[in-house]
Enzyme design. Structure first.
Site, mmCIF file in Angstrom:
data_model
loop_
_atom_site.group_PDB
_atom_site.id
_atom_site.type_symbol
_atom_site.label_atom_id
_atom_site.label_comp_id
_atom_site.label_asym_id
_atom_site.label_seq_id
_atom_site.Cartn_x
_atom_site.Cartn_y
_atom_site.Cartn_z
ATOM 1 N N GLY A 71 0.815 -1.213 0.000
ATOM 2 C CA GLY A 71 0.000 0.000 0.000
ATOM 3 C C GLY A 71 0.848 1.263 0.000
ATOM 4 N N THR A 72 1.947 1.232 0.713
ATOM 5 C CA THR A 72 2.794 2.425 0.801
ATOM 6 C C THR A 72 3.320 2.807 -0.578
ATOM 7 O OG1 THR A 72 3.419 1.891 3.067
ATOM 8 C CG2 THR A 72 4.907 3.345 1.864
ATOM 9 N N ASN A 151 -7.758 3.876 8.878
ATOM 10 C CA ASN A 151 -7.122 2.730 9.531
ATOM 11 C C ASN A 151 -7.185 2.788 11.045
ATOM 12 O OD1 ASN A 151 -5.362 4.909 8.494
ATOM 13 N ND2 ASN A 151 -3.817 3.968 9.795
ATOM 14 N N SER A 199 -3.617 -3.462 -0.477
ATOM 15 C CA SER A 199 -2.470 -4.217 0.021
ATOM 16 C C SER A 199 -2.914 -5.600 0.483
ATOM 17 C CB SER A 199 -1.862 -3.429 1.189
ATOM 18 O OG SER A 199 -0.746 -4.101 1.697
ATOM 19 N N ALA A 200 -2.197 -6.640 0.030
ATOM 20 C CA ALA A 200 -2.636 -8.022 0.273
ATOM 21 C C ALA A 200 -2.693 -8.393 1.757
ATOM 22 C CB ALA A 200 -1.703 -8.985 -0.456
ATOM 23 N N HIS A 201 -1.766 -7.845 2.553
ATOM 24 C CA HIS A 201 -1.683 -8.358 3.925
ATOM 25 C C HIS A 201 -2.819 -7.886 4.833
ATOM 26 C CE1 HIS A 201 0.202 -4.934 6.322
ATOM 27 N NE2 HIS A 201 0.418 -4.494 5.112
ATOM 28 N N THR A 237 11.681 -7.429 -11.128
ATOM 29 C CA THR A 237 11.208 -8.806 -11.257
ATOM 30 C C THR A 237 10.000 -9.033 -10.354
ATOM 31 O OG1 THR A 237 13.458 -9.492 -11.733
ATOM 32 C CG2 THR A 237 11.932 -11.229 -11.045
ATOM 33 N N CYS A 325 1.561 2.220 13.397
ATOM 34 C CA CYS A 325 2.651 3.161 13.160
ATOM 35 C C CYS A 325 2.747 4.156 14.306
ATOM 36 C CB CYS A 325 2.426 3.912 11.859
ATOM 37 S SG CYS A 325 1.815 2.854 10.557
HETATM 38 N N1 PLP Z 1 -2.814 2.946 3.879
HETATM 39 C C1 PLP Z 1 -3.521 2.525 4.926
HETATM 40 C C2 PLP Z 1 -4.868 3.110 5.188
HETATM 41 C C3 PLP Z 1 -3.001 1.541 5.775
HETATM 42 O O1 PLP Z 1 -3.721 1.136 6.834
HETATM 43 C C4 PLP Z 1 -1.720 1.015 5.505
HETATM 44 C C5 PLP Z 1 -1.109 0.016 6.404
HETATM 45 O O2 PLP Z 1 -1.415 -0.055 7.567
HETATM 46 C C6 PLP Z 1 -1.027 1.478 4.380
HETATM 47 C C7 PLP Z 1 -1.598 2.446 3.591
HETATM 48 C C8 PLP Z 1 0.317 0.934 4.025
HETATM 49 O O3 PLP Z 1 0.213 -0.329 3.422
HETATM 50 P P1 PLP Z 1 1.439 -1.335 3.414
HETATM 51 O O4 PLP Z 1 1.603 -1.838 4.802
HETATM 52 O O5 PLP Z 1 1.042 -2.416 2.465
HETATM 53 O O6 PLP Z 1 2.632 -0.584 2.914
#
Ligand code: PLP
Length: 390
Positions: A71-72, A151, A199-201, A237, A325
């Protein structure tokens, strides 16, 4: 002692079926998807199957999906990519005060590059007012970025309304849907977004893989230079096992999401009402109903979130203060401050995030343990002793 994991918003365990789907791509079909030989072609086929599964989950077409490292990367790429590609049209970006750091810090970075950024406020529930978006648009606005669901407090934003405004104004619209995809329905056309991060996780897939959805025709600069992977959008890759895992997780989410959301809402509301009934001076943060099915965020006045977290952890219950975070910093969460909470109340917040393996028994154990922890901590708290607690 049974351990209870209530931090699904930080990350989710990888679904066993996802792990099974990934395994052959480490040792048997390990080819580089860019290779022409049969190993490469097997990997390429798996890559494209995963792409169509992820696309189906968000109502996109496969060509609009670019795999990223998470996601980042997707957030950074959307904001910087659109800003750099469209700077001849304007230098104004609109976002909100409650975005994830991946968006806020990308926007701040672009301010240092000569862009102007408007950070829209939210109301006491964390909702962005679409009218504020409309009013903030100027002739120089090139991008709006508003998250689909927050989040920390779980508030679901009025993305469809904002999408209409963006479209009328001819401004690109990005949504960070990292917390939404797999938990609530997400359809890029219904939402009216041009770019979307996932984001998959967060949906029982592996860490380190995500996507940026890019609507056909959207102008942005590629974010990673090198090989021709991902149609030139993102060199490097491919992480085939991770991508296959994301595909499987997306497929499972599509099958299970509706039933799972219903189940989680019952557990979520049981936890919210149970905590508020049992503990005085406890307040729900975020919207009472327009919130993610798995999010509970509560401030317990007069006690530090960190102390509650450590005490719950000793009881085998894993939670978070604000967000994963912010737990690493002593600054109160920017999201809670944006909701208007005073500093001391923002420091007392706990996020419980539920998921696939959360049971009613788990919730009842939290309801049994948490009031005792809060009472113990308040008994030691000078803040609690010095207040008349009216
Ligand atoms: N955006 C939101 C709203 C999130 O909650 C998070 C991760 O907690 C991210 C972005 C970042 O995603 P990633 O952990 O896959 O880099």
């Amino acid at each position: 002692m049974k351990r209870i994991y209530l931090d699904y918003a930080a990350t989710t365990p990888t679904h066993p079926e996802v792990v099974t789907a990934m395994l052959p791509y480490f040792t048997e079909s390990f080819g580089n998807a860019s290779s022409i030989h049969s190993y490469g072609q097997e990997a390429k086929q798996a890559l494209e199957e995963a792409r169509s599964k992820v696309a189906a989950l968000i109502g996109a077409s496969s060509e609009e999906i670019v795999f990223t490292s998470g996601g980042t990367e997707a957030d950074n790429s959307a904001i910087k990519g659109v800003a750099y590609a469209n700077k001849s049209r304007g230098n104004h970006i609109i976002t909100t005060a409650i975005e994830h750091h991946a968006v806020i810090e990308s926007a701040e970075f672009m301010e240092h590059q000569g862009f102007e950024v408007t950070y829209l406020p939210v109301d006491e529930y964390g909702l962005v007012d679409p009218d504020d978006v409309r009013k903030a648009i100027t002739r120089k606005t090139i991008l709006i970025s508003v998250m689909q669901a927050n989040n920390e407090v779980g508030t679901i934003e009025p993305i469809t309304g904002i999408g209409k405004i963006a479209r009328e104004a001819g401004v690109y619209f990005h949504t960070d849907a990292v917390q939404a995809v797999g938990r609530i329905p997400v359809d890029v056309n219904e939402l009216g977004v041009d770019l979307l991060s996932s984001s998959a996780h967060k949906l029982y897939g592996p860490n380190g893989v995500g996507i940026l959805y890019i609507r056909k025709g959207t102008k942005l600069v590629p974010f990673m230079h090198g090989g021709e992977q991902e149609d030139g959008w993102r060199a490097g890759t491919h992480n085939i096992p991770g991508i296959v895992g994301f595909g499987k997780a997306a497929e499972l989410a599509q099958q299970e999401m509706a039933g799972e959301a219903e189940r989680l809402i019952v557990l979520r509301d049981r936890l919210i009402s149970g905590l508020l009934e049992r503990i005085e001076h406890a307040y729900l943060n975020g919207h009472p109903s327009q919130r993610l099915p798995n999010n509970v965020n509560i401030s317990f006045k007069f006690v530090e979130g960190e102390s509650i977290l450590l005490n719950l952890d000793l009881e085998g219950i894993s939670t978070s203060t604000g967000s994963a975070c912010s737990s690493l910093s002593i600054e109160p969460s920017h999201v809670l401050l944006a909701l208007g909470l005073p500093h001391e109340q923002a420091h007392c917040s706990m996020r419980f995030s539920l998921g696939k393996w959360t049971s009613q028994e788990d919730i009842d154990r939290v309801l049994e343990v948490t009031p005792k922890i809060i009472s113990k901590l308040r008994a030691m708290s000078p803040l609690f002793k010095n207040t008349d607690r009216r």
